[in-house]
Design a protein around this motif. Structure first.
Motif: not given
Length: 103
Positions: A73-80
């Motif tokens: 399980t990977v928690r992530f965000v998309l930034r730029a």
């Protein structure tokens, strides 16, 4: 909410370089480095969903995919346009979601 990252499959995914201290801490606590967790995005059976509980200031997502044969399980965000991995681990709840989706 299921977020499709298919446009990233078989193309160049751009990841932010993880902070070495956070990378080491994640590896010590959860048994996987943030660097190695990128492999979850290569799993053709993997999928991403919105992390509703932690998306108050920005959209955070979970990726469920196999890393070295285990569901991660990977928690992530998309930034730029880049994927920033915040945390990763081999948690039972993530394995359950993965198995339910792929059975």
């Amino acid at each position: 909410y299921c977020i499709h990252l298919k446009k990233y499959q078989n193309s160049c995914m751009v990841f932010e370089r993880p902070d070495p201290v956070k990378d080491r801490a994640n590896r010590m606590k959860h048994g996987i480095s943030l660097h190695d967790a990128r492999e979850a995005f290569d799993d053709p059976d993997g999928f991403s969903i919105l992390d509703q509980a932690h998306s108050t200031n920005e959209m955070r997502l979970f990726r469920f995919g196999k890393v070295a044969g285990r569901v991660c399980t990977v928690r992530f965000v998309l930034r730029a346009g880049k994927i920033r991995i915040l945390r990763a681990g081999f948690w039972r709840k993530g394995r359950k979601k993965y198995d339910e989706k792929n059975d």
